[in-house]
Design an enzyme around this catalytic site. Structure first.
Site, short mmCIF file in Angstrom:
data_model
loop_
_atom_site.label_atom_id
_atom_site.label_comp_id
_atom_site.label_asym_id
_atom_site.label_seq_id
_atom_site.Cartn_x
_atom_site.Cartn_y
_atom_site.Cartn_z
N TYR A 19 35.14 23.21 55.89
CA TYR A 19 34.18 23.33 54.72
C TYR A 19 34.90 24.18 53.90
CZ TYR A 19 30.54 24.15 51.30
OH TYR A 19 29.69 24.39 50.13
N SER A 46 31.57 27.75 46.27
CA SER A 46 30.82 28.45 47.20
C SER A 46 31.26 29.57 47.46
CB SER A 46 31.00 27.40 48.71
OG SER A 46 30.34 28.08 49.76
#
Length: 275
Positions: free
Chosen positions: A146, A133
């Protein structure tokens, strides 16, 4: 015989698009998903599918055994994709929520990779593709769990690449920025499960978070569809010399540059204004 590719997190979004497209491209796709209903949908769509819960080591082991039978022990590719995002300020995040985030986004991937690697090492060929990501490159507020899992994945993958350098197994990271998927709905469920909105000093911000997660249409103008990850993955699978990193979406490319050239406090100022 076409190469066998095992993919996790194929229920929706990036994983589903990868499974469908790679099968169209001639690969023998072994698609997995956490829920039985999603596996049934994959089977009905014509994909070879099996249940795999990244938060359950026994489930991972059973799925690997199935994949090795399907591929006759000659699995060429592993695409680690299954993940979710736990939203909330770090100070409000129960330790159990952080454990769950890492179990799914990192520890499950590790267990799966360790089980797959012996076969690849025996054949001295293979590709491992990690769907990371933008938030493995830079951090954003209220996404600490996250952020941490993806930062850890980046370091984990860099180390794995170094340790496999003298083999013909190639390791790549795909780093998407904003991509449309059901990621928000999954994040909303985890947010409501673990974060006490009313008791937090971030109450007002959390109201905005709830509105954002409940909105099916992303506000970010640079958001791409999940199909944007297909071309990088195909290159990583087919190229004689796969790239170590593939940035997807303009924000990923932008922040990859900014984190190298800007002082940390300047970059923090920009990131604090990001939604």
């Amino acid at each position: 015989m076409s190469d066998f590719i095992l993919i996790t997190g194929c229920s929706t979004g990036i994983g589903l698009h990868l499974a469908q497209r790679l099968q169209q491209e001639g690969f023998n796709v072994l698609a997995t998903a956490r829920k039985e209903n999603d596996v049934n949908h994959l089977l009905q769509s014509g994909l070879n599918a099996y249940q795999l819960d990244l938060n359950d080591e026994k489930s991972i082991e059973q799925a690997v055994a199935w994949a090795l039978v399907q591929s006759n022990g000659q699995l060429y590719g592993l695409i680690n994709n299954g993940a979710y995002g736990q939203t909330g300020a770090i100070e409000d995040l129960p330790t159990q929520a952080l454990r769950e985030q890492f179990n799914t986004n990192l520890f499950g991937w590790h267990h799966l990779t360790r089980l797959i690697l012996p076969g690849m090492l025996k054949e001295n060929r293979g590709r491992i593709i990690q769907i990371s990501s933008l938030l493995g490159l830079v951090a954003m507020k209220y996404r600490g769990a996250y952020n941490a899992s993806k930062f850890a994945l980046e370091g984990y993958t860099d180390t794995l690449r170094l340790e496999l350098r003298n083999t013909k197994i190639q390791i790549s990271l795909v780093e998407p920025g904003p991509v449309s998927s059901q990621f928000r709905s999954n994040a909303l469920a985890k947010f409501l499960q673990h974060i006490n909105v009313t008791e937090s000093r971030h109450h007002d911000i959390y109201q905005q978070t709830l509105q954002r997660l409940q909105n099916p249409k992303p506000k970010n103008p640079f958001t791409l569809g999940p199909e944007s990850c297909v071309a990088p993955v195909l290159h990583a699978l087919r190229s004689k010399r796969a790239k170590t990193r593939y940035g997807v979406t303009f924000p990923t490319h932008l922040f990859a540059v900014l984190r190298r050239v800007l002082p940390t406090r300047w970059l923090d100022s920009i990131l604090c204004r990001s939604a």
